[in-house]
Every structure is written in structure tokens, then in C-alpha cells.
Scaffold this active site. Structure first.
Site, PDB file in Angstrom:
ATOM      1  N   THR A 123     -78.138  45.238  19.680  1.00  0.00           N
ATOM      2  CA  THR A 123     -79.282  44.930  20.534  1.00  0.00           C
ATOM      3  C   THR A 123     -80.596  45.373  19.903  1.00  0.00           C
ATOM      4  O   THR A 123     -80.628  46.346  19.136  1.00  0.00           O
ATOM      5  CB  THR A 123     -79.118  45.646  21.897  1.00  0.00           C
ATOM      6  OG1 THR A 123     -80.354  45.590  22.618  1.00  0.00           O
ATOM      7  CG2 THR A 123     -78.771  47.118  21.736  1.00  0.00           C
ATOM      8  N   TYR A 172     -78.493  53.311  26.589  1.00  0.00           N
ATOM      9  CA  TYR A 172     -77.915  52.002  26.252  1.00  0.00           C
ATOM     10  C   TYR A 172     -78.097  51.710  24.755  1.00  0.00           C
ATOM     11  O   TYR A 172     -77.136  51.436  24.039  1.00  0.00           O
ATOM     12  CB  TYR A 172     -78.563  50.887  27.099  1.00  0.00           C
ATOM     13  CG  TYR A 172     -78.236  49.512  26.584  1.00  0.00           C
ATOM     14  CD1 TYR A 172     -76.921  49.043  26.622  1.00  0.00           C
ATOM     15  CD2 TYR A 172     -79.208  48.700  26.007  1.00  0.00           C
ATOM     16  CE1 TYR A 172     -76.600  47.791  26.100  1.00  0.00           C
ATOM     17  CE2 TYR A 172     -78.902  47.460  25.496  1.00  0.00           C
ATOM     18  CZ  TYR A 172     -77.593  47.010  25.541  1.00  0.00           C
ATOM     19  OH  TYR A 172     -77.281  45.787  25.018  1.00  0.00           O
TER      20      TYR A 172
END
Ligand code: UFG
Length: 324
Positions: A116, A140
Site C-alpha cells: 500500500t 495499517y
């Protein structure tokens, strides 16, 4: 050619399963179905397995004998990761380690990882290239950055070859309306905007109007999920033809502000829905735009759907006809 897909019942995973199936790959999805939808898997079997279940992972790898593994299964909500970091480190980091360890034992050495843009945190330079430093600002992003680090080391020591794809903002849906984005709860801008157009939500909130951007709202690089799927196919072909471990940004290299997304959605849907200006959402960088020249140059990726109206139109088509 057999490919094992973790998280194949999720949004991006299901689009990649479809792309692989159409190309004639034999696919097997493993998914705990905590977030995914079994109906989203259009090719191959789905086995309900949690990645923490090492024995089942071992059995599947030995029985299916995949040539490669694509690993999508993960939690993806930044805000939740700040509240419950343990949940993210367990599911995204520890469970990836279990999968990788079992792959090594089973002699499977090609791996495609869903990473990501969140691994960059607040980037120093934009557009962001792969050489930008890895400085995630939330659990995250950190949970994915840890896996990237593990992959680097495993690649050196165990002969694993991997491609890590750092996604920017995946959006849209395949055009036939068979599958699309369906998160619960939904937190992403485009589906929320479209739910507002549909009347399911009263108004869309703009999180912050005082950013240092031309219209004061955050800019993101929205990439159509089918172009993202294509990057996975190319990454797979690259590993199958002997390519070395590598990392690629996946985005178009330009972005749209929150206001531009809202205006385009009003145009596409024909609905003038209510918009409310609201506080900044903690942890949002002002601008996230990919430099994707490496993906184009090394893998020969040619984007086909770099058109924000098309992206929103396919998402709208899904939103109006969704099956799950
Ligand atoms: N936004 C709003 N209103 C909303 C929802 C979002 O204004 O109701 C704004 C956000 O503040 C942000 C932009 O719209 O500026 C895009 O937000 P999304 O939640 O759609 O996407 P993010 O850029 O926050 O997140 C995406 C991925 C994450 C990944 C991150 C990388 O979904 O998984 O990019 O930073 F971590």
C-alpha cells in the site's frame, strides 16, 4: 498454471481472480469470509480458511501445488488500525509470516504481495517513487511495511522471489457489474459519495478543506481496479519468466481532489446530493500520487482506464446493481 489467492473474495482479490480466470489460470481462493463475499469469486473454488490456521494452509499448499501465491487477505482500515493495532499486526503481519513459512516448507517460491501507499506515510516528494523512504504513520501501513521487510530478507536467504505492489487508491468496478466494492462498514470516498447519490446516506462529508492543495481538499491517485488487476497478471508473468524480487507503485501518476471526485460523481449520476464540509480526518496526507514509471518500464504496464468519469461510472453501475 495454478495460482493460490488469499483474500480472493475481497474487492481487489475478486477482480484479480476474474482476470486470472479469463486468462486460463487455474485459481483457488482461500478466504475466511470475514469481509469477503463468496459470490464475488467468479473462477475456481473457495475454501473458507483463516490464515492463522497453519495446518489448513499447509494442506492446501501441498494439495494444490500452486506455481505462485497472491496474497490479498488483510484488514485495510487506517482508523481501525490505530484503535486496534494488535488486530492489524496479527492478521496482516503474523499471518503473512505463517503463509510465507509454509510456502518455504512446501517449496513454493513465487509471491505477489498487496502492499500500500500507506507504507510511505507523509512522503517527502510527490509523485512518490519506490525509493521514497518507508515511514508509515499508522499501524495499517506499518503492518504491511513489516511484511515487505520480511520479504526482502526471505528473498535473500530462502530463494523466494516476490513482487510487492504498492496500491494507491483502487476504485471502480469491472464494467459488466458482476463484482465491485462492498465493504462493511464502507469508509472509502467513491462508494460513500455514490451511496449519497443513491440516497442511502444523507450527505457526504469532506474531511478537511484547509489542506495545501488548489481547492483545499486531499488529492489521491485513483486507479481503476481492472488496471490494478493487470499489474498483478504482469507481475505474475514476470516472476514466472524468472524476474527478480521487486517493488512497484500502482497508480496513474496524477490525482483528483475530494471536491473533484464529488463534482464528477454529480455529473455521472445526475444527482445533486448534499455535501458537508467537515474536520480533517486524522492521519490523512494532503497528496498521495504515484510515480508509476517503474511499473510501466519494467513490467510493460499500460493503463487502459485512466479516466475518472469511467472509474466513477463503473462504480455507479455496481452500486445500482450490486449483488452483495
Ligand atoms: N474522504 C472524505 N470523506 C469521506 C471519505 C473519505 O473526504 O467520507 C477523503 C479522505 O479524507 C481522503 C480521500 O477522501 O482524503 C480518500 O479517502 P479514502 O478513505 O477513500 O482512501 P485513503 O486515501 O484514505 O486510503 C487509501 C486506501 C488505504 C490506504 C491508503 C494509503 O484505501 O487502504 O489509501 O494512504 F492505506
Amino acid at each position: 498454471m495454478r495460482v493460490l489467492i488469499t483474500g480472493g473474495a475481497g474487492y481487489i482479490g475478486s477482480h484479480v481472480v476474474k482476470a486470472l480466470g479469463e486468462k486460463g489460470y487455474e485459481v483457488l481462493t482461500i478466504d475466511n469470509l470475514s469481509k469477503g463475499h463468496e459470490e464475488a469469486v467468479l473462477y475456481g473454488e473457495v475454501k473458507r480458511i483463516d490464515l492463522s490456521d497453519r495446518e489448513s494452509i499447509r494442506d492446501v499448499l501441498r494439495a494444490f501445488k500452486p506455481e505462485a501465491v497472491m496474497h490479498f487477505a488483510a484488514f485495510i482500515e487506517v482508523r481501525e488500525s490505530v484503535l486496534y493495532p494488535l488486530k492489524y499486526y496479527k492478521n496482516n503481519t503474523v499471518n503473512s509470516l505463517i503463509l510465507l513459512e509454509e510456502m518455504i516448507y512446501a517449496g513454493i517460491n513465487r509471491f505477489i504481495f498487496s502492499s500500500t501507499a500507506a507504507v510511505y506515510g507523509n512522503p517527502v516528494s510527490v509523485p512518490i517513487s519506490e525509493s521514497e523512504s518507508i515511514k508509515p504513520i499508522n499501524p495499517y501501513g506499518q503492518s504491511k511495511a513489516f511484511v515487505e521487510r520480511i520479504l526482502e530478507d526471505f528473498s535473500k536467504s530462502y530463494g523466494l522471489r516476490y513482487v510487492s505492489l504498492r496500491y494507491f487508491n483502487a476504485a471502480g468496478a469491472e464494467p459488466e457489474g458482476k463484482i465491485g466494492e462492498s465493504h462493511n462498514p464502507e469508509t472509502h470516498l467513491i462508494p460513500l459519495v455514490l451511496k449519497t447519490a443513491k440516497g442511502e446516506i444523507e450527505h457526504i462529508k469532506i474531511f478537511g478543506t484547509d489542506y495545501e492543495t488548489p481547492d483545499g481538499t486531499c488529492i489521491r491517485d485513483y486507479i481503476h481496479v481492472d488496471d490494478l488487476s493487470k499489474a498483478h497478471i504482469l507481475a505474475l508473468e514476470y516472476l514466472l519468466s524468472g524476474g527478480k524480487s521487486n517493488v512497484f507503485n500502482c497508480g496513474y501518476g496524477h490525482g483528483y481532489s475530494v471536491r473533484e471526485i464529488i463534482d464528477t460523481a454529480k455529473k455521472v449520476t445526475g444527482v445533486d446530493f448534499p455535501v458537508v464540509e467537515s474536520e480533517r480526518r486524522p492521519g490523512d496526507p494532503a497528496i498521495l500520487v504515484a510515480d508509476s514509471s517503474k511499473l510501466k518500464k519494467t513490467l510493460g504496464w499500460i493503463p487502459e482506464f485512466d479516466d475518472i468519469e469511467y472509474i466513477i461510472r463503473t462504480a455507479w453501475n455496481w452500486e445500482l446493481n450490486k449483488r452483495f
